[in-house]
Design an enzyme around this catalytic site. Structure first.
Site, short mmCIF file in Angstrom:
data_model
loop_
_atom_site.label_atom_id
_atom_site.label_comp_id
_atom_site.label_asym_id
_atom_site.label_seq_id
_atom_site.Cartn_x
_atom_site.Cartn_y
_atom_site.Cartn_z
N THR A 19 -2.66 -6.51 9.11
CA THR A 19 -1.37 -5.86 9.34
C THR A 19 -1.47 -4.76 10.39
OG1 THR A 19 -0.66 -6.38 7.12
CG2 THR A 19 0.46 -4.54 8.17
N TYR A 32 6.59 -10.26 8.42
CA TYR A 32 5.88 -9.99 9.67
C TYR A 32 4.68 -10.92 9.75
CZ TYR A 32 2.40 -7.57 6.86
OH TYR A 32 1.44 -7.29 5.92
N THR A 98 -5.85 -5.47 4.88
CA THR A 98 -6.19 -4.68 3.69
C THR A 98 -6.41 -5.55 2.45
OG1 THR A 98 -3.86 -4.34 3.11
CG2 THR A 98 -4.92 -2.65 4.49
N ASP A 99 -5.90 -6.80 2.48
CA ASP A 99 -5.95 -7.61 1.25
C ASP A 99 -7.38 -7.86 0.77
OD1 ASP A 99 -3.23 -7.74 1.20
OD2 ASP A 99 -3.07 -9.82 1.84
N LYS A 171 -8.00 -1.88 -3.38
CA LYS A 171 -6.59 -1.91 -3.02
C LYS A 171 -5.78 -1.87 -4.32
CE LYS A 171 -3.09 -4.23 -0.28
NZ LYS A 171 -2.75 -5.22 0.73
N GLU A 288 -22.66 -4.73 -24.07
CA GLU A 288 -22.42 -4.80 -25.51
C GLU A 288 -23.69 -5.36 -26.15
OE1 GLU A 288 -19.84 -3.70 -26.99
OE2 GLU A 288 -18.47 -3.44 -25.29
C1 SIN Z 1 -2.64 -6.13 5.25
O1 SIN Z 1 -3.38 -6.09 6.22
O2 SIN Z 1 -2.22 -5.07 4.74
C2 SIN Z 1 -2.19 -7.40 4.59
C3 SIN Z 1 -2.51 -8.63 5.33
C4 SIN Z 1 -3.98 -8.85 5.49
O3 SIN Z 1 -4.76 -8.48 4.63
O4 SIN Z 1 -4.35 -9.43 6.52
#
Ligand code: SIN
Length: 332
Positions: A19, A32, A98-99, A171, A288
């Site tokens: 992103t 997007y 970010t994924d 995340k 455990e």
């Molecule tokens: C992002 O970058 O926030 C979402 C899409 C991705 O991980 O490429």
């Protein structure tokens, strides 16, 4: 080149997409496309800010991070090793969706020496969205990668003004720029302010070599997400042909229905490595008493997706005994 320029840190920027370089075509549209701006274009935009660093770009990929896996990891790992042995490079920044940034960060953290700053950065809003966070995050990442104090802390993830260690970063928001990532069990290990870069605590891996060799082949390790009333049949359906390991995203402290546990114990007798993690957001999964006779591993502070990365690396390194695997999960 002026004398000032020669003293500026040189940062190798390895771009993979996400992103941060996504475009919506409108400042307010929900939809997007990630991975739309190339590294040269991106660094051209960054140049407007006159950062006190020289930036050299390499395009590794330009994709959404849901598609990042062994091929991109291998290319990234090789490019980082090259930058680490290049005396002209002071630090490395990786732009990433970010994924799955936490998985890439942790894999690199496990398989690279801790001798130069390595920083992963992404964004929650595309580059043309109102309130886009990409440039702010990137500028902060360059500041962190330019700081010699960032080395010896393993791979770092910068989001907003926070610096997180790869092992801790998670995340925690699907959309939205506020606190999209959190660190567990350590929170932020550093903070970027307009005036300074503050580190909380000393480097803990100074001069350390890679903890594990980078895998030449990644074993397939599924994650079994437990739901109430789940039956044992699902265990068999989810396992690949020659299973070597599985991560259970259990309920609570890594718990699972009896029938599922019994089926996993049967597979354990054939050498399947079973890691008990938790589907709960945060908290430790401790050992455990029954883990000893069952031969199960407790994920401790690692969430299921990070447990999977560590288990893939351990299996690829030929580490198969339960005690050594548990030790790797216990390590901070
Ligand atoms: C992002 O970058 O926030 C979402 C899409 C991705 O991980 O490429």
């Amino acid at each position: 080149m002026s004398e000032k320029n020669t003293k500026q840190p040189t940062i190798r920027v390895l771009a993979t997409g996400g992103t941060i370089v996504g475009m919506a075509g409108s400042a307010t549209r929900h939809e997007y496309l990630p991975g739309q701006i190339g590294i040269d274009d991106w660094l051209g935009r960054v140049a407007e800010f006159g950062l006190p660093a020289q930036m050299l770009g390499t395009q590794i990929a330009n994709i959404g991070s849901e598609d990042i896996g062994p091929a991109v990891w291998t290319a990234l790992h090789g490019a980082i090793l090259e930058a680490m042995t290049d005396d002209a490079v002071d630090g490395i920044v990786i732009t990433h969706g970010t994924d799955t940034a936490e998985e890439t960060a942790f894999l690199l953290d496990l398989t690279l020496p801790a001798r130069k700053p390595i920083v992963i950065v992404g964004a929650m809003r595309p580059a043309d969205a109102v309130g886009s966070d990409g440039m702010r995050n990137f500028v902060n990442a360059v500041r962190v990668a330019s700081d010699p104090g960032a080395s010896g802390r393993g791979v770092l993830l910068v989001m907003g003004d926070r610096v997180l260690a790869a092992r801790d970063a998670r995340k925690v928001r699907t959309r939205g720029t506020d606190d999209a990532f959190r660190g567990f069990p350590r929170g932020s290990i550093g903070l970027v302010t307009p005036a300074a870069l503050e580190w909380f605590g000393n480097p803990w891996r100074e001069g350390e070599d890679a903890r594990y060799a980078y895998p030449t082949a990644m074993p397939e390790v599924p994650i079994l997400y437990i739901g109430a009333g789940m039956t044992a049949e699902l265990v068999d359906r989810i396992l690949p042909a020659n299973p070597s390991g599985i991560v259970v995203a259990g309920v609570g402290e890594g718990n699972m229905p009896n029938a599922v546990r019994e089926r996993l114990i049967e597979h354990r007798k054939n050498g399947l490595i079973v890691v008990r993690a938790s589907r709960v957001d945060e908290g430790l999964v401790d050992r455990e008493p029954e883990d000893d006779p069952n031969g199960f591993i407790a994920a401790r502070a690692l969430n299921p997706q990070k447990s999977r990365v560590l288990l893939m690396v351990l299996i690829a390194s030929g580490i198969a005994d339960a005690a050594s695997i548990q030790k790797a999960f216990d390590q901070p």
